[in-house]
Enzyme design. Structure first.
Site, PDB file in Angstrom:
ATOM      1  N   MET A  77       0.816  -1.214   0.000  1.00  0.00           N
ATOM      2  CA  MET A  77       0.000   0.000   0.000  1.00  0.00           C
ATOM      3  C   MET A  77       0.847   1.260   0.000  1.00  0.00           C
ATOM      4  O   MET A  77       0.466   2.284  -0.555  1.00  0.00           O
ATOM      5  CB  MET A  77      -0.926  -0.005   1.214  1.00  0.00           C
ATOM      6  CG  MET A  77      -1.955   1.110   1.231  1.00  0.00           C
ATOM      7  SD  MET A  77      -3.143   0.921   2.573  1.00  0.00           S
ATOM      8  CE  MET A  77      -2.085   1.165   3.990  1.00  0.00           C
ATOM      9  N   THR A 119      -3.095  -8.452   2.994  1.00  0.00           N
ATOM     10  CA  THR A 119      -2.580  -8.281   1.642  1.00  0.00           C
ATOM     11  C   THR A 119      -2.011  -6.897   1.380  1.00  0.00           C
ATOM     12  O   THR A 119      -1.140  -6.735   0.523  1.00  0.00           O
ATOM     13  CB  THR A 119      -3.678  -8.586   0.599  1.00  0.00           C
ATOM     14  OG1 THR A 119      -4.803  -7.738   0.851  1.00  0.00           O
ATOM     15  CG2 THR A 119      -4.113 -10.042   0.680  1.00  0.00           C
ATOM     16  N   CYS A 120      -2.500  -5.878   2.098  1.00  0.00           N
ATOM     17  CA  CYS A 120      -1.992  -4.526   1.870  1.00  0.00           C
ATOM     18  C   CYS A 120      -0.547  -4.374   2.326  1.00  0.00           C
ATOM     19  O   CYS A 120       0.153  -3.462   1.905  1.00  0.00           O
ATOM     20  CB  CYS A 120      -2.860  -3.498   2.596  1.00  0.00           C
ATOM     21  SG  CYS A 120      -4.529  -3.417   1.957  1.00  0.00           S
ATOM     22  N   PHE A 121      -0.133  -5.281   3.234  1.00  0.00           N
ATOM     23  CA  PHE A 121       1.210  -5.185   3.796  1.00  0.00           C
ATOM     24  C   PHE A 121       2.073  -6.389   3.456  1.00  0.00           C
ATOM     25  O   PHE A 121       3.173  -6.540   4.008  1.00  0.00           O
ATOM     26  CB  PHE A 121       1.118  -5.021   5.325  1.00  0.00           C
ATOM     27  CG  PHE A 121       0.215  -3.907   5.752  1.00  0.00           C
ATOM     28  CD1 PHE A 121       0.557  -2.582   5.528  1.00  0.00           C
ATOM     29  CD2 PHE A 121      -1.013  -4.174   6.345  1.00  0.00           C
ATOM     30  CE1 PHE A 121      -0.287  -1.549   5.905  1.00  0.00           C
ATOM     31  CE2 PHE A 121      -1.865  -3.147   6.730  1.00  0.00           C
ATOM     32  CZ  PHE A 121      -1.499  -1.828   6.510  1.00  0.00           C
TER      33      PHE A 121
END
Length: 425
Positions: free
Chosen positions: A368, A390-392
């Site tokens: 992100m 999932t963003c990290f």
């Protein structure tokens, strides 16, 4: 389908898949019922069945269609290809043999030029100048249709063209380096979307929805069953239910609100765009054949299995609340090394949201906030399944696994059957 049958196929999944792998014709005969239980079939068997059925339908007609001559300028591949193929029917595109030539470039198309055409075309379809797609917030490398694409007067024709190209690449077994959000793949498969699909597109909004579902919202939120939209500066209120702007969101109806708001963001806002893309796709590939895949498998079918170097992956991994010598870390990498390429790709999808490995390697994995290395975080003393942010690019592994076999089984269950389960920051 009876629970007894599902239990039997689940118990004997490995041997049944081995039998199908050794004799694919079984899926068109005595094992045909397994096609209706796609969770039982492994990806390679689904893929073989898909292409055999697709080409069986095409073979009888292909002889009636000639060569598709594609003469294009490299810098205008998208527009030139669109103008050529717009005049062709779906069957002409499906059955025609591509012959590609780039203006002012030498080279006879024996396959390599067509491969290059697909590669350049895949990059140009995401060109911001066409306003067709927007990168996801989670990694900026996977794309979602742009709800404001109508700034391009030809946007719906272009979306149909993109669908045709995806279909043609599938039909001809060509790799298309185009990666979409999970909700786009769900639309291709005719599956419903849900609020978890918002995580990679709008992580903060997704986080607030999850908080709503898990907490008492009485007196905290002043929400109604409506949403404001900004259409090039013109603000409108859209009701999610009849007279929704006057219906308050409460603890009793908040789950329905979350479902409707997710559907608004992921389906209604881009309804015209997705309908056009799917129209083009289904002109080439029948929807009923695609439906045997999961959304993650569909990404692998379209974009191919990545070459994953486990040593390079491990060298670019960050540990949180684990030491490099912790047994669970050793079990994890031993499991990854034992995985097939398909299983490694599914693990990468599970943690990062995409099977795509950056050209520069895992050290350039995107999250992100830009480059975000793969990380393994301790989930504490629990035997729950692994989860992911999932963003990290983060996987949460319980520290209580006591054996390699236990961790490997839990990891495979998470990546194969926990497709809808994501952790939340």
């Amino acid at each position: 389908m009876s629970s007894t049958f599902l239990a039997f196929t689940g118990k004997h999944k490995k041997i049944l898949n081995t039998m199908v792998r050794n004799n694919p014709s079984l899926l068109s005969g005595s094992f045909s019922v397994l096609v209706h239980n796609p969770n039982m079939l492994e990806f390679d068997n689904k893929r073989s069945y898909f292409f055999s059925r697709l080409h069986d339908r095409s073979q009888r007609q292909r002889a009636h269609y000639g060569t598709l001559q594609i003469n294009v300028r490299r810098q205008y591949v998208f527009e030139d290809s669109f103008n050529i193929l717009e005049r062709k029917s779906g069957d002409e595109i499906k059955h025609g043999k591509l012959s590609v030539k780039f203006y002012d470039e030498e080279g006879v198309d024996a396959g390599g030029v067509t491969r290059e055409w697909y590669s350049v075309l895949a990059r140009q379809m995401f060109n911001p100048g066409y306003a067709l797609f927007q990168p996801q917030a989670a990694d900026s490398l996977t794309y979602q249709p742009n709800k404001s694409s109508k700034v391009n007067e030809h946007h719906l024709s272009f979306f149909r063209f993109v669908g045709r190209i995806i279909g043609k690449a599938l039909h001809d077994q060509r790799i298309l380096e185009a990666y979409f959000s999970r909700s786009v793949y769900k639309h291709m498969l005719g599956k419903p979307v849900d609020h978890n699909d918002l995580e990679s597109i709008d992580p903060e909004y997704h986080k607030s929805l999850v908080w709503m579902l898990n907490n008492d919202i009485e007196g905290i939120f002043d929400l109604t069953f409506s949403v404001e939209t900004d259409d090039f500066g013109v603000v409108n209120v859209v009701d999610l239910v009849p007279n929704g702007r006057n219906v308050a969101v409460t603890n009793e109806n908040k789950a329905e609100y979350v479902r409707l708001i997710a559907d608004q963001r992921l389906s209604t806002d881009i309804k015209e765009q997705m309908e056009a893309l799917l129209k083009g796709l289904y002109e080439i590939v029948p929807k009923d054949l695609l439906k045997i895949f999961s959304e993650r498998e569909l990404e692998l079918l379209i974009s191919g299995l990545p070459e994953i170097d486990v040593d390079e992956w491990r060298a670019n991994t960050v540990l949180h609340n684990f030491t490099p010598t912790h047994p669970v870390i050793g079990y994890f990498w031993r499991a990854v090394r034992s995985f097939t390429m398909e299983e490694r790709a599914k693990l990468l999808q599970f943690v990062s949201g995409s099977s795509r490995v950056p050209l520069e390697g895992f050290g350039s994995l995107q999250g992100m906030s830009g480059v975000t290395k793969f990380s393994i975080t301790s989930a504490g003393e629990t035997l729950a399944l692994p989860t992911a942010h999932t963003c990290f690019n983060q996987i949460n592994l319980p520290s209580s696994y006591t054996s390699y076999e236990q961790l490997r089984k839990a990891l495979l269950t998470a990546i194969n059957e926990g497709a809808g389960g994501f952790g939340f920051a």
